[in-house]
Design a protein around this motif. Structure first.
Motif, PDB file in Angstrom:
ATOM      1  N   ASP A  37       0.862  -1.187   0.000  1.00 43.27           N
ATOM      2  CA  ASP A  37       0.000   0.000   0.000  1.00 43.27           C
ATOM      3  C   ASP A  37       0.902   1.241   0.000  1.00 43.27           C
ATOM      4  OD1 ASP A  37      -1.690   2.108   0.592  1.00 43.27           O
ATOM      5  OD2 ASP A  37      -2.867   0.998   2.081  1.00 43.27           O
ATOM      6  N   ALA A  38       1.223   1.706  -1.238  1.00 41.57           N
ATOM      7  CA  ALA A  38       2.195   2.793  -1.385  1.00 41.57           C
ATOM      8  C   ALA A  38       1.682   4.098  -0.785  1.00 41.57           C
ATOM      9  CB  ALA A  38       2.527   2.983  -2.855  1.00 41.57           C
ATOM     10  N   GLN A  39       0.383   4.342  -0.940  1.00 38.64           N
ATOM     11  CA  GLN A  39      -0.173   5.620  -0.480  1.00 38.64           C
ATOM     12  C   GLN A  39      -0.066   5.761   1.043  1.00 38.64           C
ATOM     13  OE1 GLN A  39      -4.199   6.150  -1.791  1.00 38.64           O
ATOM     14  NE2 GLN A  39      -4.148   8.345  -1.388  1.00 38.64           N
ATOM     15  N   GLN A  40      -0.598   4.754   1.744  1.00 38.46           N
ATOM     16  CA  GLN A  40      -0.589   4.804   3.218  1.00 38.46           C
ATOM     17  C   GLN A  40       0.835   4.660   3.761  1.00 38.46           C
ATOM     18  OE1 GLN A  40      -3.065   5.283   5.293  1.00 38.46           O
ATOM     19  NE2 GLN A  40      -4.835   5.056   3.988  1.00 38.46           N
ATOM     20  N   GLY A  41       1.621   3.800   3.100  1.00 40.70           N
ATOM     21  CA  GLY A  41       2.983   3.541   3.578  1.00 40.70           C
ATOM     22  C   GLY A  41       3.859   4.774   3.477  1.00 40.70           C
ATOM     23  N   ALA A  42       3.801   5.444   2.317  1.00 31.92           N
ATOM     24  CA  ALA A  42       4.623   6.646   2.122  1.00 31.92           C
ATOM     25  C   ALA A  42       4.173   7.757   3.065  1.00 31.92           C
ATOM     26  CB  ALA A  42       4.525   7.101   0.668  1.00 31.92           C
ATOM     27  N   ALA A  43       2.854   7.883   3.249  1.00 39.60           N
ATOM     28  CA  ALA A  43       2.328   8.932   4.145  1.00 39.60           C
ATOM     29  C   ALA A  43       2.779   8.674   5.580  1.00 39.60           C
ATOM     30  CB  ALA A  43       0.799   8.968   4.065  1.00 39.60           C
ATOM     31  N   LEU A  44       2.748   7.413   5.987  1.00 35.98           N
ATOM     32  CA  LEU A  44       3.171   7.078   7.354  1.00 35.98           C
ATOM     33  C   LEU A  44       4.650   7.417   7.555  1.00 35.98           C
ATOM     34  CD1 LEU A  44       2.676   5.776  10.148  1.00 35.98           C
ATOM     35  CD2 LEU A  44       3.411   3.612   9.142  1.00 35.98           C
ATOM     36  N   ALA A  45       5.491   6.965   6.623  1.00 40.73           N
ATOM     37  CA  ALA A  45       6.934   7.213   6.762  1.00 40.73           C
ATOM     38  C   ALA A  45       7.216   8.715   6.825  1.00 40.73           C
ATOM     39  CB  ALA A  45       7.688   6.560   5.612  1.00 40.73           C
ATOM     40  N   LYS A  46       6.507   9.479   5.992  1.00 35.92           N
ATOM     41  CA  LYS A  46       6.697  10.936   5.993  1.00 35.92           C
ATOM     42  C   LYS A  46       6.326  11.514   7.357  1.00 35.92           C
ATOM     43  CE  LYS A  46       5.630  14.937   3.182  1.00 35.92           C
ATOM     44  NZ  LYS A  46       4.599  15.564   2.380  1.00 35.92           N
ATOM     45  N   GLY A  47       5.197  11.045   7.872  1.00 39.49           N
ATOM     46  CA  GLY A  47       4.707  11.534   9.165  1.00 39.49           C
ATOM     47  C   GLY A  47       5.630  11.151  10.322  1.00 39.49           C
ATOM     48  N   LEU A  48       6.321  10.027  10.181  1.00 40.03           N
ATOM     49  CA  LEU A  48       7.197   9.561  11.273  1.00 40.03           C
ATOM     50  C   LEU A  48       8.515  10.330  11.312  1.00 40.03           C
ATOM     51  CD1 LEU A  48       6.667   5.670  11.202  1.00 40.03           C
ATOM     52  CD2 LEU A  48       5.739   7.317  12.829  1.00 40.03           C
ATOM     53  N   GLY A  49       8.868  10.974  10.193  1.00 38.12           N
ATOM     54  CA  GLY A  49      10.052  11.841  10.211  1.00 38.12           C
ATOM     55  C   GLY A  49      11.283  11.237   9.573  1.00 38.12           C
ATOM     56  N   ALA A  50      12.440  11.850   9.883  1.00 38.10           N
ATOM     57  CA  ALA A  50      13.690  11.573   9.158  1.00 38.10           C
ATOM     58  C   ALA A  50      14.212  10.159   9.378  1.00 38.10           C
ATOM     59  CB  ALA A  50      14.749  12.579   9.568  1.00 38.10           C
ATOM     60  N   ASN A  51      13.811   9.513  10.463  1.00 36.34           N
ATOM     61  CA  ASN A  51      14.322   8.166  10.746  1.00 36.34           C
ATOM     62  C   ASN A  51      13.397   7.065  10.254  1.00 36.34           C
ATOM     63  OD1 ASN A  51      16.559   9.244  11.869  1.00 36.34           O
ATOM     64  ND2 ASN A  51      16.019   8.786  13.991  1.00 36.34           N
ATOM     65  N   ALA A  52      12.488   7.407   9.333  1.00 28.52           N
ATOM     66  CA  ALA A  52      11.582   6.399   8.781  1.00 28.52           C
ATOM     67  C   ALA A  52      11.613   6.462   7.255  1.00 28.52           C
ATOM     68  CB  ALA A  52      10.164   6.617   9.291  1.00 28.52           C
ATOM     69  N   TYR A  53      11.578   5.310   6.624  1.00 27.19           N
ATOM     70  CA  TYR A  53      11.601   5.203   5.167  1.00 27.19           C
ATOM     71  C   TYR A  53      10.477   4.284   4.735  1.00 27.19           C
ATOM     72  CZ  TYR A  53      16.311   6.936   5.852  1.00 27.19           C
ATOM     73  OH  TYR A  53      17.378   7.694   6.228  1.00 27.19           O
ATOM     74  N   PHE A  54       9.937   4.539   3.542  1.00 25.68           N
ATOM     75  CA  PHE A  54       8.945   3.612   2.987  1.00 25.68           C
ATOM     76  C   PHE A  54       9.569   2.839   1.841  1.00 25.68           C
ATOM     77  CE2 PHE A  54       5.828   2.719  -0.407  1.00 25.68           C
ATOM     78  CZ  PHE A  54       5.158   1.695   0.258  1.00 25.68           C
ATOM     79  N   LYS A  55       9.353   1.547   1.811  1.00 24.52           N
ATOM     80  CA  LYS A  55       9.774   0.734   0.675  1.00 24.52           C
ATOM     81  C   LYS A  55       8.602  -0.113   0.205  1.00 24.52           C
ATOM     82  CE  LYS A  55      13.796   1.823  -0.481  1.00 24.52           C
ATOM     83  NZ  LYS A  55      14.139   2.193  -1.869  1.00 24.52           N
ATOM     84  N   LEU A  56       8.269   0.021  -1.086  1.00 27.04           N
ATOM     85  CA  LEU A  56       7.233  -0.803  -1.694  1.00 27.04           C
ATOM     86  C   LEU A  56       7.791  -2.207  -1.888  1.00 27.04           C
ATOM     87  CD1 LEU A  56       4.374  -0.479  -3.011  1.00 27.04           C
ATOM     88  CD2 LEU A  56       5.584  -0.221  -5.185  1.00 27.04           C
ATOM     89  N   CYS A  57       7.118  -3.195  -1.323  1.00 26.70           N
ATOM     90  CA  CYS A  57       7.602  -4.580  -1.473  1.00 26.70           C
ATOM     91  C   CYS A  57       6.440  -5.524  -1.253  1.00 26.70           C
ATOM     92  CB  CYS A  57       8.708  -4.837  -0.443  1.00 26.70           C
ATOM     93  SG  CYS A  57       9.215  -6.571  -0.316  1.00 26.70           S
ATOM     94  N   ASN A  58       6.303  -6.465  -2.178  1.00 23.06           N
ATOM     95  CA  ASN A  58       5.330  -7.547  -2.008  1.00 23.06           C
ATOM     96  C   ASN A  58       6.098  -8.738  -1.438  1.00 23.06           C
ATOM     97  OD1 ASN A  58       3.557  -9.645  -2.156  1.00 23.06           O
ATOM     98  ND2 ASN A  58       2.893  -9.220  -4.250  1.00 23.06           N
ATOM     99  N   ILE A  59       5.853  -9.043  -0.177  1.00 19.56           N
ATOM    100  CA  ILE A  59       6.659 -10.074   0.494  1.00 19.56           C
ATOM    101  C   ILE A  59       6.442 -11.466  -0.099  1.00 19.56           C
ATOM    102  CG2 ILE A  59       6.864  -8.822   2.678  1.00 19.56           C
ATOM    103  CD1 ILE A  59       4.742 -11.097   3.676  1.00 19.56           C
TER     104      ILE A  59
END
Ligand SMILES: NC(=O)c1ccc[n+]([C@@H]2O[C@H](COP(=O)([O-])OP(=O)(O)OC[C@H]3O[C@@H](n4cnc5c(N)ncnc54)[C@H](O)[C@@H]3O)[C@@H](O)[C@H]2O)c1
Length: 245
Positions: A37-59
């Motif tokens: 879920d790129a939309q929610q994942g990227a938004a979360l990482a942005k909201g968490l700040g500089a020590n958080a990154y989002f990576k799109l991955c289908n496990i």
């Protein structure tokens, strides 16, 4: 300031994974939010700040997991903490369950977790340290309508026990957390009637919160926690104890 302890959390864009990502960040880790879920994942990482990154991955896809770990290796060296939380349900009684619903659930919940563990094991072994926490479910004990899901989560418990044996000598602790009924988007899809029946079946007569699961994961990943491996920690309001008298 960046923490040098990197934690990967799969399925972190929503629900329990989101709470785990937040908690591990609060604990001082740098966190990689992994999700489809790129939309929610990227938004979360942005909201968490500089020590958080989002990576799109289908496990569930080997190439996707490999690409994630290639990035981790090139940017970070290795991820000391891996929390395999991503999971799905496709419930039905077995006589109505199409094969595709069995395959999808096992592919994500069990094969996906296995792919992540295998990818994580290489650098953990060579660094002689690491923590893996696999999110199973109380349902691995058995739940009508969940033959695919219960089997996949029983597999996760078995996988966890084997990896504790294989990786213990390399300083890697591997445990599972088995949540019961937790208030997330997954369980919010249930009808009010079903939710109420499930709540009344809990010894605590309540649902757990994602933060309850995150707290257990935080404990198992904490640098001060040692010598605990191959265990399944229930966060289920006592439901796994049984029906009572
Ligand atoms: N909610 C509960 O009551 C409950 C109870 C027991 C166990 N669990 C387990 O906890 C975990 C999280 O559940 P939740 O309730 O937060 O679910 P959720 O549906 O709210 O979130 C799951 C997340 O996983 C992601 N995801 C799904 N497939 C993926 C894939 N192939 N690759 C990467 N990401 C993927 C989704 O996009 C979503 O963000 C699951 O493993 C679930 O089986 C939940």
């Amino acid at each position: 300031m960046m923490s040098d302890r990197l934690a990967i959390v799969t399925g972190a864009a929503n629900g329990i994974g989101r709470a785990i990502a937040k908690r591990l960040l609060d604990d001082g880790n740098t966190v990689v939010v992994v999700d489809i879920d790129a939309q929610q994942g990227a938004a979360l990482a942005k909201g968490l700040g500089a020590n958080a990154y989002f990576k799109l991955c289908n496990i569930a896809e080997e190439d996707s997991v490999q690409a994630l770990f290639d990035w981790v290796t090139s940017e970070w060296g290795f991820a000391e903490v891996v929390v395999n939380n991503a999971g799905i349900i496709k419930d039905n009684v077995i006589w109505k369950m199409p094969t595709i619903d069995f395959d999808m659930v096992v592919d994500v919940n069990l094969k996906g977790t296995w792919l992540m563990c295998r990818a994580a094991s290489h650098a953990m072994r060579s660094n002689n340290r690491g923590r893996i926490v696999n999110i199973a479910s109380r349902a691995w004990l058995g739940n009508p309508g969940q033959s695919n899901y219960s089997a996949s989560k029983a597999g996760v418990v078995g996988l966890t026990r084997v990896l504790a044996l294989e990786l213990g000598r390399y300083g890697v602790l591997v445990n599972a957390v088995a949540p019961g009924l937790i208030d997330t988007p997954l369980t919010q899809k249930l009808s009010d009637d079903v939710r109420e029946k499930l709540i009344q079946a809990q010894p605590t007569k309540s649902m757990g919160q994602p933060e309850d699961v995150a707290h257990a994961v935080s404990f198992l990943c904490h640098p001060n926690t040692g010598f605990i491996t191959g265990q399944t920690l229930y966060v289920d309001g006592g439901k796994s104890i049984g029906a009572g008298i």
